[in-house]
Motif scaffolding. Structure first.
Motif, PDB file in Angstrom:
ATOM      1  N   VAL A 468     160.129  96.590  25.537  1.00  0.00           N
ATOM      2  CA  VAL A 468     161.254  97.455  26.159  1.00  0.00           C
ATOM      3  C   VAL A 468     160.887  98.723  25.640  1.00  0.00           C
ATOM      4  O   VAL A 468     160.502  99.090  24.478  1.00  0.00           O
ATOM      5  CB  VAL A 468     162.729  96.767  25.450  1.00  0.00           C
ATOM      6  N   ASN A 469     161.030  99.653  26.589  1.00  0.00           N
ATOM      7  CA  ASN A 469     160.740 101.073  26.307  1.00  0.00           C
ATOM      8  C   ASN A 469     161.833 101.953  26.510  1.00  0.00           C
ATOM      9  O   ASN A 469     161.659 103.136  27.103  1.00  0.00           O
ATOM     10  CB  ASN A 469     159.383 101.485  27.141  1.00  0.00           C
ATOM     11  N   SER A 470     162.873 101.448  26.066  1.00  0.00           N
ATOM     12  CA  SER A 470     164.242 102.320  26.274  1.00  0.00           C
ATOM     13  C   SER A 470     165.180 101.725  24.987  1.00  0.00           C
ATOM     14  O   SER A 470     164.829 100.701  24.328  1.00  0.00           O
ATOM     15  CB  SER A 470     164.977 102.257  27.447  1.00  0.00           C
ATOM     16  N   TYR A 472     167.455  99.743  24.370  1.00  0.00           N
ATOM     17  CA  TYR A 472     168.201  98.852  25.108  1.00  0.00           C
ATOM     18  C   TYR A 472     167.836  97.270  24.584  1.00  0.00           C
ATOM     19  O   TYR A 472     166.719  96.995  24.684  1.00  0.00           O
ATOM     20  CB  TYR A 472     168.102  98.627  26.464  1.00  0.00           C
ATOM     21  N   LYS A 496     153.453  97.761  22.004  1.00  0.00           N
ATOM     22  CA  LYS A 496     153.824  97.474  23.497  1.00  0.00           C
ATOM     23  C   LYS A 496     152.611  97.279  24.383  1.00  0.00           C
ATOM     24  O   LYS A 496     152.831  96.740  25.450  1.00  0.00           O
ATOM     25  CB  LYS A 496     154.545  98.618  24.057  1.00  0.00           C
ATOM     26  N   SER A 504     162.236  99.345  31.105  1.00  0.00           N
ATOM     27  CA  SER A 504     163.156 100.662  30.799  1.00  0.00           C
ATOM     28  C   SER A 504     164.250 100.965  31.708  1.00  0.00           C
ATOM     29  O   SER A 504     164.277 100.768  32.902  1.00  0.00           O
ATOM     30  CB  SER A 504     162.061 101.867  30.681  1.00  0.00           C
ATOM     31  N   ASN A 505     165.366 101.010  31.042  1.00  0.00           N
ATOM     32  CA  ASN A 505     166.375 101.286  31.803  1.00  0.00           C
ATOM     33  C   ASN A 505     166.976 103.036  31.577  1.00  0.00           C
ATOM     34  O   ASN A 505     167.903 103.287  31.765  1.00  0.00           O
ATOM     35  CB  ASN A 505     167.769 100.321  31.491  1.00  0.00           C
ATOM     36  N   ARG A 506     165.790 103.544  30.964  1.00  0.00           N
ATOM     37  CA  ARG A 506     166.056 104.897  31.021  1.00  0.00           C
ATOM     38  C   ARG A 506     167.194 105.440  30.104  1.00  0.00           C
ATOM     39  O   ARG A 506     167.696 106.575  30.303  1.00  0.00           O
ATOM     40  CB  ARG A 506     165.888 105.532  32.352  1.00  0.00           C
ATOM     41  N   PHE A 508     167.874 106.403  26.207  1.00  0.00           N
ATOM     42  CA  PHE A 508     167.098 106.630  25.142  1.00  0.00           C
ATOM     43  C   PHE A 508     167.947 107.348  23.814  1.00  0.00           C
ATOM     44  O   PHE A 508     169.061 108.025  24.081  1.00  0.00           O
ATOM     45  CB  PHE A 508     166.001 107.628  25.388  1.00  0.00           C
ATOM     46  N   TYR A 518     158.997 106.914  22.863  1.00  0.00           N
ATOM     47  CA  TYR A 518     159.088 105.875  23.962  1.00  0.00           C
ATOM     48  C   TYR A 518     157.672 106.496  24.937  1.00  0.00           C
ATOM     49  O   TYR A 518     157.857 106.264  26.244  1.00  0.00           O
ATOM     50  CB  TYR A 518     160.343 106.123  24.743  1.00  0.00           C
ATOM     51  N   TYR A 538     166.555 100.955  36.879  1.00  0.00           N
ATOM     52  CA  TYR A 538     165.438 100.625  35.916  1.00  0.00           C
ATOM     53  C   TYR A 538     164.143 100.724  36.373  1.00  0.00           C
ATOM     54  O   TYR A 538     163.811 100.997  37.414  1.00  0.00           O
ATOM     55  CB  TYR A 538     165.768  99.216  35.287  1.00  0.00           C
TER      56      TYR A 538
END
Lengths: 544, 87
Positions: A468-470, A472, A496, A504-506, A508, A518, A538
């Protein structure tokens, strides 16, 4: 035929609510899972366990304790301070009906959230009928409320703000009943629901404050109203009593715990919000934060009608204020019960607006904690429509007005359709396509489960590595998948680069323009971007 | 009396709004800037900038011009002497 039509018209409100209920039951499973749900579920189980221990219900205590221990994993500090009006009943249902499968638990909670909203909507109808005495306008008001995409999108999963909206509406209804009847039954119900509103969201405390303020104003006009002080005293006593009784958090040390709750609101929610393409500390957002959000994410028809209604209502009260020395009526600001109700709504709205803009300790993502302001937006819209015949200039333009309203409603319906099930991230036509992504999108994390289901469906690998890159906790959604998919999906937390997919759901928790937190390895390229009406919900990256 | 109360309420509201829209607005902007400068991300940017400057300096043949080098040598000698005296 004519009799059938008359009967249909007579029962149209029943038909409306039945149709809405059927639609809700039909679609409630479509919605994703809100990031707050694990938190509120734990809160419910915690209080169920506490109450079961308190009343020596050993079996329930044991089950709730087991469930409580298995519910954890939070990105924000845990708190037991939240009101229990939704959390406890949902925990009771979950425990009594032995709902153990995570997916079923969350679906039950979504259905319950919808039912709470339905009750709120029925009371909203009753408020409008009470005030405007027009069935069609009242139904139109309910229609406008459910056609507000940001409200519609939340009524299936937001078990904080939508619950507050509903409780708030019920409180206002019983205030109206108190004005009408001036009896203890209405007063006690009003105190009961305003206490629940306070425990659900601290903003609810403004209701008793304005109630007392209204009484002070009536004394200023009519000294003999001093005799009615017993109503205020009874109200306050019942309010405090109900607040204490229904909120176990206050049982051990009422004052200390209450003030600790009020003064520690800052610990919840994100540290930064993305607004106008910049990251802001949530405690230091500009004053125009809330007004801008309202302007860009409320349907244009609602906005137009609201401004017209608010203008005409506030103008009439300003005129009364201006004439206060000259005109000798019984009360300075109202001549009848309806005017008193309007004045209460006006003062309440102004108080909420000022508190939300200037006194709010912290802003959450988007403006979800202020969704109850939609009550005022629709109330004033109906206020304007009910007074339409008074405006001679507008009366001549009724046909274009109806045509434009019809077009805007059709557009709203269309937007609700295309955004489904992400209506919570709706933007209106006042914002350009480019600007839409300069505000927060999927802050509730609704898209997570759709993404996982899609990956599990399209990727046949025995192990699918996801990072996951956000900001969340996507890993919470894993338990909602079928067993076979659950075992295939592995979350990568440290490196990662080893992931097959990076989601990512953007949303942060740091300013990504400055922070490297990120920053993805350049070998990762965009694989999919899920966009609805130019709003990016996303993104998924894979290694090329 | 009641006129006085109404006027007071309105004046209070206006003062409140004026305070927030002028003084507090400006204060908030300053607070935001300070918060921005002191943020974790900004400190990281400063650190990286310092690292970059040091790396660039190392690549140079001479760090100081002759006069600065003499001055710095004298200063360091003095510091060294005083430390030795203390010991």
């Amino acid at each position: 035929m004519k009799t059938i039509s008359i009967k249909l018209l007579h029962y149209c409100h029943y038909i409306f609510f039945v149709i809405f209920t059927v639609i809700g039951i039909y679609i409630f499973r479509d919605f994703g899972f809100n990031i707050d749900e694990t938190f509120t579920r734990k809160s419910g189980l915690y209080w169920l366990n506490y109450l079961a221990d308190f009343f020596n219900l050993d079996h329930i205590s044991e089950i709730s304790s087991q469930k409580l221990n298995s519910s954890d994993d939070f990105t924000v500090p845990w708190s037991d301070a939240y009101g229990i009006i939704f959390d406890l009943p949902s925990a009771i249902i979950e425990t009594l009906f032995s709902i153990n499968e995570p997916l079923k638990i969350y679906e039950m909670r979504h259905l319950l959230t919808f039912l709470y909203f339905l009750v709120g909507l029925i009371f909203f109808y009753k408020i409008l009928i009470n005030r405007f005495e027009n069935k069609f306008l009242s139904l139109f008001g309910c229609f406008l409320l459910i056609l507000t995409p940001r409200v519609f999108g939340e009524i299936f999963h937001n078990n904080k703000d939508i619950i507050f909206l509903s409780v708030f509406i019920v409180s206002i209804y019983f205030y109206f009943r108190t004005i009408d009847n001036e009896n203890y039954k209405s007063l006690i119900l009003f105190s009961f629901f305003s206490s629940i509103a306070t425990s659900t969201r601290i903003f609810g405390i403004i209701i008793p404050i304005i109630f007392i303020f209204m009484y002070c104003l009536s004394i200023l006009s009519q000294k003999k109203d001093l005799k009615k002080i017993k109503y205020i005293i009874y109200y306050l006593l019942f309010y405090i009593f109900f607040l204490f009784i229904h909120w176990p958090y206050l049982w051990e040390d009422p004052f200390k715990n209450f003030f600790s709750y009020v003064f520690n609101l800052n610990i919840f929610g994100a540290d930064v919000v993305y607004f106008f393409g910049e990251f802001y500390n949530t405690k230091l957002v500009p004053y125009y934060y809330l007004p801008v959000w309202i302007l860009i994410s409320t349907p244009v028809l609602n906005l137009i009608l609201f401004f017209l209604g608010f203008y005409s209502s506030s103008k009439s009260f300003l005129f009364k204020l201006y004439q206060v020395e000259k005109i000798k009526t019984k009360y300075d600001f109202w001549n009848n019960k309806n005017e008193k109700k309007d004045f209460f709504i006006l003062i309440l709205f102004i108080a909420f607006l000022i508190a939300s803009i200037f006194l709010s300790p912290k802003q959450y993502n988007g403006w979800r904690i202020f969704y109850f302001l939609n009550f005022f937006i629709i109330f004033y819209s109906i206020f304007f429509l009910s007074n339409f015949k008074k405006y001679k200039k507008l009366k001549k333009k009724i046909i274009p007005f109806i045509v434009i309203s019809f077009l805007l409603i059709t557009m709203n319906l269309y937007k609700i359709f295309i955004y489904h099930p992400y209506q919570s991230y709706y933007f209106n036509i006042l914002i350009t396509k480019k600007m839409k992504n300069q505000f927060e999108g999927d802050y509730s994390g609704l898209s997570g489960i759709s993404f996982l289901r899609e990956v599990a469906k399209n990727d046949n690998k025995s192990k699918i590595k996801i990072a996951v890159n956000s900001w969340y906790p996507l890993w919470r959604m894993k338990e909602l998948l079928p067993e076979k998919d659950k075992n295939r999906i592995e979350f990568i937390f440290n490196n990662k680069n080893n992931a097959n997919y990076v989601f990512s759901n953007r949303i942060f928790d740091v300013d990504i323009n400055k922070s490297k937190k990120y920053k993805l390895d350049p070998s990762f390229k965009i694989y999919k971007r899920y966009i609805v009406d130019d709003v990016t919900i996303y993104e998924v990256y894979i290694k090329r | 009396m009641k006129i006085f109360i109404y006027k007071s309420l309105i004046i209070f509201l206006l003062i409140f709004l004026t305070f927030h829209l002028t003084f507090n607005y400006a204060l908030r902007s300053v607070e935001r800037k300070i918060d921005n400068i002191g943020s974790k991300e900004n400190i990281e940017i400063f650190k990286n900038e310092i690292r970059k400057q040091i790396k660039d300096s190392i690549k140079k043949d001479e760090l100081f011009d002759k006069e600065d080098a003499i001055l710095l040598k004298k200063f360091l000698d003095k510091v060294k002497n005083e430390i030795n005296k203390q010991n």
